[in-house]
Design a protein around this motif. Structure first.
Motif, short mmCIF file in Angstrom:
data_model
loop_
_atom_site.label_atom_id
_atom_site.label_comp_id
_atom_site.label_asym_id
_atom_site.label_seq_id
_atom_site.Cartn_x
_atom_site.Cartn_y
_atom_site.Cartn_z
N ASP A 95 47.54 40.16 50.10
CA ASP A 95 46.86 39.79 51.34
C ASP A 95 46.09 41.01 51.88
OD1 ASP A 95 46.22 39.22 53.99
OD2 ASP A 95 48.13 38.24 54.42
N ALA A 140 51.84 42.65 43.23
CA ALA A 140 52.60 41.93 44.27
C ALA A 140 54.09 42.25 44.22
CB ALA A 140 52.39 40.42 44.12
N ALA A 157 56.92 38.42 51.87
CA ALA A 157 55.76 37.69 51.32
C ALA A 157 55.29 36.51 52.16
CB ALA A 157 56.09 37.21 49.89
N ASN A 202 52.47 39.36 39.89
CA ASN A 202 52.84 38.26 40.80
C ASN A 202 54.05 37.49 40.29
OD1 ASN A 202 50.39 38.75 42.35
ND2 ASN A 202 50.77 36.69 43.18
N GLU A 208 46.48 33.01 45.01
CA GLU A 208 46.85 33.69 46.26
C GLU A 208 45.67 34.50 46.80
OE1 GLU A 208 50.17 36.42 46.05
OE2 GLU A 208 49.77 37.13 48.08
N GLU A 212 52.09 31.60 47.83
CA GLU A 212 52.32 32.94 48.37
C GLU A 212 53.76 33.41 48.24
OE1 GLU A 212 50.50 30.57 49.79
OE2 GLU A 212 48.52 31.50 49.85
N THR A 213 54.70 32.48 48.03
CA THR A 213 56.11 32.88 47.98
C THR A 213 56.80 32.38 46.71
OG1 THR A 213 56.46 31.05 49.52
CG2 THR A 213 56.56 33.26 50.43
N ASP A 266 52.60 41.06 48.47
CA ASP A 266 51.56 40.04 48.48
C ASP A 266 50.23 40.66 48.10
OD1 ASP A 266 50.20 41.14 50.81
OD2 ASP A 266 51.78 40.28 52.04
#
Lengths: 437, 437
Positions: free
Chosen positions: A313, A306, B392, A73, A115, B378-379, A311
Motif C-alpha cells: 500500500d 509484503a 495488513a 505476497n 493488491e 489484501e489479507t 502490504d
C-alpha cells in the motif's frame, strides 16, 4: 491508429504536487494523455465522444512502487515479529526451497498485482527469481513493471550457478527489451551475495544494454558489519570502486550512511529507494531521507516485499515515510505530504529513468492515473487534497485505476484479474506452504 | 426484560489475543454476551431464532481508542507539516476562538464518531470543551464513550474561569453519572495549563466521585523544559507530590521518561496511553513502550485528535505502534501483533477501569464487537488472523460493528448516522473555518 479519445473529468486533477486543477478533464488517446482541459472546454471541444465524470474524486498519477518482491505476497504473515535469521532460516527459506518455481511466482505475482492495482499502484520495480513468470502476470494484467535481471550467488531452482543466472538474465532481456509495459533492469541482490567479478560483469551488461542497476545496499548495521568482515570495506565503497555508484544506480534501503558515504553519494548522485515500513518492521534502521534530499539526491519510495511490511500500500507508505522522517529528525516540518507524494510518483519515475513517460500527468505522457474518492467521512473536511490523500485516505478510496489508458480497476472491481479464482489458488498455496514450515 | 437472542456466527471468533476460535458463534441477549459456542452447538441450542453468519470474517472485541479529541476532526488537514506553535497560533486557535460552541462540537463529534465506527472503534476516551454536545452525539449514535470533565485554565467560550469550568464539570458528572454508555472521567489538560491548587481540587473531585484522571503528560521535550522553567520540577514529579500518580491516573503520551520517572512509574503504576502517530507527526518523541511494559505498566493505545494524526483509525495505530517500537528499540521482536491488539482492546479497558465490562469477548461482558472480512486480496494467504488484522488489513475490511448488542455498522453502512446530511454540514463548516484562518 487513431481511436476515439476517452475523456475523464474530475473535481480535482492533481497533475503533480504543484498543480491542483479544479474541474478539469484528461483527454486520453491511444494510451497517452492528449490534453488536460477545464471541464467546460473539454465538453465543447469533444461534443460527440463519451465523457465520464468523477464528481467527488481527485485524479492523480498512479503510484510507482520503487522496490518490490511481488512473489513474497504468498508468504505475507507466515511469520512476524522475529529476528531476521530466524525468519529466513525457519520460515521463508524452507518454503522457498520447497516451492520456488514458475507456478508459485506466477500465482503470487498475480496476487501482488491485484493488491497493487487495488491500492492505486500503476508501476512496480520488482526483483525476484523466475522473472519470466512475473512478466507473464504483468503482461496479462495490464500493469506496468520494471523487472530485474536477478543475480544472487546462491543455488536455487531458478539458477544453480551464476553462469546460469547470467544466461537466463540475458534471455529475459532479449525477450522483453521492446515490451510496451515491461522494462528490464539489472538487479544485483547485494554486495554480500554477489562477488566483485560478478558485480563488474553485471555492470558491463547494464552499461551495454543501458539498464538501471538495482541493489539492496546498506540496509542494516548487520549488513555493514558482515561486509566489512568479509571485504574490509563498506558496501557502498565496494560499488564505488568499480564505478557503479552513479545516476544509473538504484540503491535500495540505505539506512546506514556515515560521513564518507554521504560524500560519495553527494558526488555521484545515485537514486535512493526508501522503504520505511520494511525498515521499521525488521528494525533495520532509519534512512536519513531529509539529509539526502538536502544534498540533492533523488529519493523514491518502495514497500519492499509484503512479507516484511505487510502490504503493498503506497498510501500508508507515504504516510509512514513522512512520520518516520519527522520523528527521527525531531522536526514536524520534515518530509511534507507533497514531498511524500513526489517520492511515490515523479521521483520514482526519475529513479527508473522514465520520468519523460510516467510519474506525472502531462500531455504526451502515458495515461497511468488513478481516481481517489475524497468526499468521504474519512477525508472531510477537505481543506487540501494532498494532505487528505497522504495523511487520511486509505486504499479503498482508490476507486479506479488506468494504465496506458486501459482501465484496470473500475469502481473497486479488477477488470483483468478473476479475483475469485485467484483467491482459490492462494488458498491452495497456503495449505502447501503451511505444511512445509 | 428478555429479548430474543441474536446469534452471530463467524469463521473466526477472537475472544482475546490468546483465544482464536474457529467456526463459533456469539449469543447476544439484552446487549450482553450470553454465550460463546461452536457454531454447530449454537444452531442446535437455538433452533428457532435468526442466525447470521459472517463466513469470511473474524469477530473480535471492538477497538477502544484511549485518547481522542473528537472535535478536532473538523480541523483535520487544515494545516500540516508545521511547527506546533505556528500550527496552534495561526490555524487551530483562531478557528477555535471564532467557532467553538455547541454546534461545532456536536457536528464535529458526529463526524468523528462516524469515522470511529467505520474503522471498528466501539469506545473512545475523549477530552474537549462542550462535552455535553459530544455526549449528545454519543447518546444518539449508540457508541460508547468515556468523556472527560475538561479542565484548562484558559478562558474559552466553554468556560471563562476555572470556577466556571469546575461548576460545569460537576453538572456534566451529575447528568451522565448513570448513563448506560457514557462514563464521566476527570480530564485535566496538563501541568502547564492547570495550577497546583486546581490539580488538587480536581483530584479531590475525582476521588469523591471515583473518576479516572486523564492528563497530557511529558508529551515532548519542550513541555519538560517549559514546566521545569515554570516550576523547577518535571511534570510527573509535580503530580506525584500531590499523590495523583496511581492506578487511577491515565497518563497520555509520556514520550519523555528518565530514570527517576521510571522509578516513580514502576512504584505507582499509572496507566499509560501511547499515541504513536500523533507523536511521530508532531515530532514529539517516542514513548519507551517496551520498557514500560517490562516494568509491569499497563499501556493502552490512542489516536489523539485527527488534526495531528490525521485519522481515528485504530488498525493503522496498532501497526504504527508495533513499527515504532521495533525501530526505536532496534529489535524486530518488540511489540508483537498480539501485544498491539491488546493495547487497542483489553489494556484500554483496564486503563479506563472497565475491563470487567469491555475489552474482550466473554460471557456477561457487553456485546461490543466488530466483524473484519479477512478473505480479501489484501489479507491472503491467511496464515494467522491477528497478524493480518494488525499488519495488513485496512479499515474498510471492518464490515460490521455492534455496541451493547446494537448494530451501528451494517455491511459498511452506518445505521444511526445520516452520512449525507453529515457531509453537507461538514462542508458548511469547512467554508466557515477556511474564511477564518
Amino acid at each position: 491508429m487513431t481511436n476515439t479519445p476517452s475523456i475523464i473529468h474530475a473535481k480535482w486533477v492533481i497533475t503533480d504536487t504543484t498543480h491542483i486543477l479544479k474541474h478539469h478533464a484528461l483527454v486520453i488517446q491511444s494510451g497517452l494523455i492528449e490534453a488536460i482541459l477545464p471541464s467546460g472546454l473539454a465538453k465543447e471541444r469533444y461534443p460527440t465522444v463519451t465523457h465520464t465524470t468523477y464528481a467527488s474524486h481527485a485524479l492523480l498519477p498512479g503510484f510507482i512502487n520503487c522496490h518490490t518482491h511481488l512473489t513474497m505476497n504468498i508468504f505475507r504473515g507466515l511469520a512476524d515479529d522475529l529476528e531476521l535469521m530466524d525468519w529466513l532460516n525457519n520460515y521463508i527459506w524452507p518454503a522457498e526451497n520447497k516451492w520456488l518455481g514458475e507456478e508459485l511466482v506466477y500465482d503470487a505475482s498475480l496476487l501482488a498485482i491485484a493488491e497493487a492495482i487495488r491500492s492505486g499502484t500503476t508501476c512496480m520495480n520488482d526483483m525476484y527469481f523466475f522473472m519470466n513468470a512475473t512478466a507473464r502476470a504483468v503482461t496479462e494484467t495490464g500493469i506496468r513493471a520494471h523487472i530485474g535481471l536477478h543475480l544472487i550467488d546462491v543455488p536455487t531452482a531458478w539458477a544453480q550457478t551464476m553462469d546460469e543466472a547470467f544466461e537466463k538474465a540475458i534471455l529475459f532481456y532479449e525477450e522483453y527489451k521492446n515490451h510496451e509495459r515491461i522494462t528490464p533492469t539489472m538487479a544485483v541482490h547485494s554486495t554480500y551475495t554477489v562477488s566483485l567479478p560478478q558485480l563488474i560483469k553485471a555492470k558491463k551488461i547494464a552499461d551495454d544494454y543501458k539498464l538501471k542497476i538495482n541493489i539492496h545496499l546498506q540496509e542494516s548495521p548487520q549488513e555493514i558489519a558482515h561486509v566489512q568482515a568479509l571485504h574490509q570495506e563498506r558496501p557502498l565503497m565496494r560499488l564505488h570502486k568499480i564505478g557503479m555508484v552513479n545516476p544509473d544506480l538504484i540503491a535500495i534501503h540505505m539506512t546506514q550512511i556515515n560521513e564518507d558515504d554521504l560524500k560519495i553519494l553527494t558526488a555521484t548522485k545515485p537514486n535512493i529507494v526508501h522503504c520505511p515500513e520494511s525498515n521499521m518492521k525488521l528494525a533495520s534502521g532509519i534512512a536519513p531521507i531529509s539529509t539526502l534530499m538536502q544534498h540533492g539526491l533523488n529519493v523514491a519510495l518502495g514497500t519492499d516485499g509484503a512479507a516484511s511490511n505487510n502490504d503493498l500500500d503506497m498510501i500508508t507508505e507515504m504516510r509512514s515515510a513522512a512520520f518516520l522522517s519527522k520523528i527521527s529528525t525531531q522536526n514536524p516540518q520534515a518530509l511534507s505530504a507533497e514531498t511524500a507524494l513526489n517520492m511515490a510518483t515523479i521521483n520514482a519515475a526519475k529513479a527508473l529513468g522514465v520520468d519523460h513517460k510516467i510519474g506525472s500527468l502531462a500531455i504526451g505522457k502515458a495515461a497511468d492515473f488513478i481516481a481517489i474518492d475524497l468526499e468521504r467521512i474519512e477525508t472531510e473536511p477537505l481543506y487540501h487534497p494532498i494532505s487528505q490523500i497522504v495523511y487520511a485516505a486509505s486504499r479503498d478510496q482508490v476507486t479506479d485505476v488506468w494504465v496506458a489508458g486501459k482501465q484496470l480497476l473500475k469502481n473497486r472491481q479488477l477488470t483483468t484479474i478473476d479475483e475469485k479464482a485467484l483467491l482459490a489458488k492462494v488458498k491452495t498455496w497456503r495449505k502447501r506452504i503451511q505444511n512445509t514450515v
